[in-house]
Design a protein around this motif. Structure first.
Motif, PDB file in Angstrom:
ATOM      1  N   CYS A  35      -2.931  35.159  94.299  1.00 46.98           N
ATOM      2  CA  CYS A  35      -2.684  36.529  94.742  1.00 46.98           C
ATOM      3  C   CYS A  35      -3.696  36.887  95.836  1.00 46.98           C
ATOM      4  CB  CYS A  35      -2.822  37.487  93.558  1.00 46.98           C
ATOM      5  SG  CYS A  35      -4.534  37.868  93.163  1.00 46.98           S
ATOM      6  N   PRO A  36      -3.516  38.010  96.533  1.00 51.43           N
ATOM      7  CA  PRO A  36      -4.468  38.360  97.603  1.00 51.43           C
ATOM      8  C   PRO A  36      -5.891  38.618  97.084  1.00 51.43           C
ATOM      9  CG  PRO A  36      -2.421  39.581  97.876  1.00 51.43           C
ATOM     10  CD  PRO A  36      -2.345  38.911  96.532  1.00 51.43           C
ATOM     11  N   GLY A  37      -5.990  39.098  95.828  1.00 52.31           N
ATOM     12  CA  GLY A  37      -7.304  39.248  95.211  1.00 52.31           C
ATOM     13  C   GLY A  37      -8.235  40.205  95.935  1.00 52.31           C
ATOM     14  N   CYS A  96      -7.084  43.431  97.772  1.00 50.29           N
ATOM     15  CA  CYS A  96      -6.433  44.283  96.790  1.00 50.29           C
ATOM     16  C   CYS A  96      -7.434  45.212  96.108  1.00 50.29           C
ATOM     17  CB  CYS A  96      -5.745  43.408  95.750  1.00 50.29           C
ATOM     18  SG  CYS A  96      -5.003  44.363  94.453  1.00 50.29           S
ATOM     19  N   LEU A 111      -7.215  46.688  93.332  1.00 48.87           N
ATOM     20  CA  LEU A 111      -7.263  46.580  91.874  1.00 48.87           C
ATOM     21  C   LEU A 111      -8.074  45.389  91.395  1.00 48.87           C
ATOM     22  CD1 LEU A 111      -3.465  47.270  91.317  1.00 48.87           C
ATOM     23  CD2 LEU A 111      -5.327  48.906  91.060  1.00 48.87           C
ATOM     24  N   ALA A 112      -8.453  44.517  92.310  1.00 48.23           N
ATOM     25  CA  ALA A 112      -9.035  43.236  91.931  1.00 48.23           C
ATOM     26  C   ALA A 112     -10.348  43.379  91.175  1.00 48.23           C
ATOM     27  CB  ALA A 112      -9.251  42.389  93.174  1.00 48.23           C
ATOM     28  N   GLY A 161      -6.467  37.728  90.727  1.00 47.61           N
ATOM     29  CA  GLY A 161      -7.744  38.425  90.871  1.00 47.61           C
ATOM     30  C   GLY A 161      -7.986  39.490  89.812  1.00 47.61           C
ATOM     31  N   CYS A 162      -6.969  39.753  88.984  1.00 46.92           N
ATOM     32  CA  CYS A 162      -7.155  40.684  87.871  1.00 46.92           C
ATOM     33  C   CYS A 162      -5.999  40.532  86.887  1.00 46.92           C
ATOM     34  CB  CYS A 162      -7.275  42.145  88.345  1.00 46.92           C
ATOM     35  SG  CYS A 162      -5.699  42.908  88.741  1.00 46.92           S
ATOM     36  N   ASN A 191      -3.469  42.123  86.312  1.00 45.63           N
ATOM     37  CA  ASN A 191      -2.097  42.391  86.734  1.00 45.63           C
ATOM     38  C   ASN A 191      -1.309  41.114  86.985  1.00 45.63           C
ATOM     39  OD1 ASN A 191      -1.904  45.214  86.594  1.00 45.63           O
ATOM     40  ND2 ASN A 191      -3.267  45.317  88.360  1.00 45.63           N
ATOM     41  N   ALA A 192      -2.026  40.026  87.146  1.00 49.75           N
ATOM     42  CA  ALA A 192      -1.398  38.703  87.100  1.00 49.75           C
ATOM     43  C   ALA A 192      -0.395  38.428  88.217  1.00 49.75           C
ATOM     44  CB  ALA A 192      -0.751  38.471  85.734  1.00 49.75           C
ATOM     45  N   CYS A 193      -0.651  38.966  89.403  1.00 50.62           N
ATOM     46  CA  CYS A 193       0.265  38.699  90.520  1.00 50.62           C
ATOM     47  C   CYS A 193       0.271  37.214  90.871  1.00 50.62           C
ATOM     48  CB  CYS A 193      -0.104  39.520  91.734  1.00 50.62           C
ATOM     49  SG  CYS A 193      -0.091  41.287  91.398  1.00 50.62           S
TER      50      CYS A 193
END
Ligand code: SF4
Lengths: 552, 153
Positions: A418-420, A424, A426-427, A460-461, A463-465
């Motif tokens: 993910c962009p992390g 992001c 939220l990371a 990166g968190c 949210n598991a993208c």
């Protein structure tokens, strides 16, 4: 692929006008931040750590070369000349200006594209198999069904304010390449056990995020014409009963768990009785209209034996081509053709990132070699689905010249990420530098090939993208007293035998990650039998041997 | 006198001063009236988001107004409630009250809402264009019984 008629076009044009007016009123102070939030999310616009992020829908991953050129132009004119393919087959721009978004949406509408419902608590872009229509193991093409779902879910008046986001995936092949077990609703085209008629198996309540869950079967076989009314019934139950007091318990998976599948099914059936056989029941005419957009292109006839022999000679004469042919191309349903994957996983670039020039180059290659179509994948790669075998060597040379012939598809360095924390808001931690460090450590392709198929996923968190729960190796960024740490899990899978990875133990510092991965892989190499993949060995021996080695 | 948007126009509130019953009060009054309930003047009720239409199902034919109150504008249950009321055959006014916003008008009206009572009724005329943000829709809904695929030509 699907082509808009006057109705589709009019709705998308009107959507642009609606959002243009909303943006204007927001900038004039007539809409509050709070009220504007879902309006912009429903048009794909997040506000990220550094700048807004615009997520553009690529319905079930299908793009024409014309659309891809438009995306290149948009990323040049409105952004920094590159864009990011996400794990949900969409495209993300990282630096658009909020005030310019209506213009971007108008540009998209000019090529039958949009950003409708790519964020927010609503029904998101439906995803599917990147090999749909060409896979050798396909029972039925899922794309007409995806398009029917796209139309039903687009601007649905009742389901724009759900408790939480809602994702649907459809697969129609032996192998599940759409991860239907980890979606809010997963649909699989299956034959009826007795009659053999193809219908849908319906799964509900799968998902990743904070509480990863494998979906439960709510209906073993649904007649195709009932697809829309059945989906409507599920959504209506969720819309009314899903929790709205806490965003971590708001997904449908929590509702299904709380009620139990049986009780949930009964509620859905009760709702469905009222809708079933009503006007939203699909007609034969509409089904065949949609199927008519996904017919086979004019494949060339060829002497399959001769072409295969030629290909073997080319592969033998050039090891790099041979590797690419073996790793990045896949069997096609039609003799004389192969499916080509373009891995966007070069070391030094964030996984899934692509420049405007490369988008244009790929569009040109699609025109020359693959009927002008490109697909995006949830592994953040691109696919040219219909390449004649006799063109493969030439295509490879051109891709190689562009630096797009990295032959690592499905291997360790084909990292999903993910962009992390780089982008992001939220990371908990950065993810791209971890991917890079691992790619640099494992630059010996022979070792990478020897490891066999391996999914490494990084989020990166919570949210598991990056879908870390379903990676054979999953990496999750966590925050430990303000410092960035990484938790590792093993044994996840997104295949039909889907499983959620198990956490190895205490988390690691970023600089230790390549070593940790190396130890895990060394453990596998030690323990494997000749036939076993990473996942096979893990399933046989369990977590302990890996633990012992890594925390020794 | 406060104004509302009703049937696409700004009008003086026709239910001004009317007492809005809760579902419990409605049920109680129905029991009290017994058979006479059918002949009594239409009454008005207000639903909160944990009070689905099933709570008033038995009384629908003596209702002239069902108000559905939005505690926050993102509470999507209200949309389903309006649709269910229409599917149950209710033909009277369905009114949005509370915290809904102008940019929801198109969807609300598709779900069966026919009246909108904003907390601030100052600029209602400005809100009217939002009722017609779109000239076409894919789905069947309260305002259009046939989905687009049955109407395309
Ligand atoms: S997983 Fe977390 S850090 Fe990564 S993109 Fe999603 S929200 Fe951002």
């Amino acid at each position: 692929m699907y082509v808009y008629d006057q109705y589709d076009q009019r709705m998308i044009d009107e959507r642009v006008n609606q959002y243009r007016d909303q943006t204007r009123r927001f900038l004039d102070g007539m809409i509050s931040e709070d009220e504007f939030l879902p309006l912009r999310l429903h048009n794909g616009l997040y506000v990220q750590r550094l700048a807004p992020m615009l997520r553009i829908a690529i319905p079930y991953g299908m793009l024409s070369s014309r659309q891809l050129r438009k995306l290149a132009q948009i990323s040049r004119d409105f952004d920094k000349g590159y864009a990011h393919f996400s794990t949900r087959q969409n495209l993300q721009l990282n630096w658009p200006e909020l005030a310019e978004v209506p213009d971007i949406l108008a540009e998209l509408a000019s090529v039958q594209m949009h950003a409708v419902q790519t964020s927010g608590s609503c029904i998101r872009n439906t995803t599917s198999d990147e090999y749909a229509g060409v896979a050798a193991d396909e029972l039925e093409d899922p794309r007409p069904w995806c398009e029917l779902i796209r139309q039903w879910s687009t601007l649905h008046p009742e389901f724009a304010f759900l408790p939480r986001k809602f994702k649907i995936a459809v697969c129609g092949a032996e192998q599940d390449r759409a991860a239907i077990h980890t979606h809010d609703i997963g649909l699989e085209l299956v034959p009826h056990p007795e009659s053999g008629e193809i219908g849908f198996k319906v799964l509900v309540g799968g998902g990743l995020g904070r509480t990863p869950v494998i979906g439960s079967v709510i209906c073993d076989w649904l007649e195709k014409k009932h697809l829309i009314t059945y989906l409507e019934a599920i959504l209506r139950v969720y819309n009314q009963l899903g929790r709205r007091d806490n965003k971590y318990t708001a997904r449908i998976k929590i509702l299904v768990k709380a009620m139990g599948v049986q009780a949930f099914r009964e509620r859905v059936e009760a709702e469905w009785v009222r809708l079933k056989d009503g006007p939203s029941t699909l007609t034969e005419a509409e089904i065949s209209r949609c199927q008519g957009f996904f017919t086979a292109p004019a494949y060339r006839h060829c002497d399959a034996a001769a072409v295969t022999a030629q290909l073997q000679a080319q592969a033998a004469g050039n090891k790099r081509f041979g590797n690419w042919l073996q790793r990045n191309t896949v069997d096609h349903r039609v003799a004389g053709y192969r499916i080509v994957n373009i891995a966007l996983k070069a070391t030094g670039y964030a996984p899934g990132d692509i420049s405007d020039r490369h988008m244009e180059a790929v569009a040109d290659l699609a025109d020359t070699y693959s009927f002008g179509e490109v697909r995006t994948t949830h592994q953040q790669n691109l696919v040219l689905a219909d390449v004649a075998q006799e063109d493969l060597y030439e295509l490879w040379q051109k891709l190689d010249g562009l630096g797009l012939a990295i032959a690592n598809l499905g291997y360790l360095t084909d990292i999903i990420c993910c962009p992390g924390g780089d982008f992001c808001a939220l990371a908990n931690a950065k993810s791209i530098p971890v991917a890079e460090a691992i790619q640099s450590r494992f630059d010996d392709m022979d070792y990478v090939y020897d490891l066999g198929p391996l999914d490494l996923n990084i989020s990166g968190c919570m949210n598991a993208c990056g879908h870390h729960h379903i990676g054979h190796i999953g990496v999750l960024g966590v925050d430990k007293k303000g410092a960035e740490f990484y938790q590792v899990s093993l044994g996840g899978s997104q295949a039909k035998d889907a499983s959620i990875g198990k956490i190895l133990g205490p988390s690691f510092r970023r600089e230790d990650m390549p070593d940790v991965i190396e130890k895990i892989l060394a453990t596998y190499v030690n323990l494997r039998t000749p036939e076993e993949t990473f996942l096979d060995t893990y399933r046989r021996v369990g977590l302990d041997p890996y633990k012992e080695r890594v925390y020794a | 006198m406060p104004d509302v948007i009703k049937d696409g126009r700004v009008v003086a509130d026709p239910w001004q001063g009317q007492n809005l019953l809760t579902p419990q009060e409605l049920n109680a009054s129905g029991a009290l009236l017994g058979a006479a309930a059918a002949d009594a003047a239409p009454v008005a009720v207000v639903l909160a988001p944990d009070q689905p239409p099933s709570t008033i199902e038995g009384d629908l034919n003596r209702l002239g107004l069902v108000a559905i109150n939005f505690p926050v504008f993102t509470d999507g249950r209200c949309f389903s409630y309006a649709r269910e009321l229409r599917e149950l055959g209710y033909t009277g006014e369905i009114r949005a009250t509370g915290k809904f916003i102008r940019d929801q008008l198109f969807f609300l009206q598709r779900c069966g809402f026919t009246a909108f009572q904003f907390e601030d009724d100052a600029n209602l005329e400005d809100c009217l264009p939002s009722l017609t943000d779109f000239s076409e829709s894919y789905q069947a809904a309260a305002d259009q019984p046939e989905p687009l695929f049955r109407r395309r030509d």
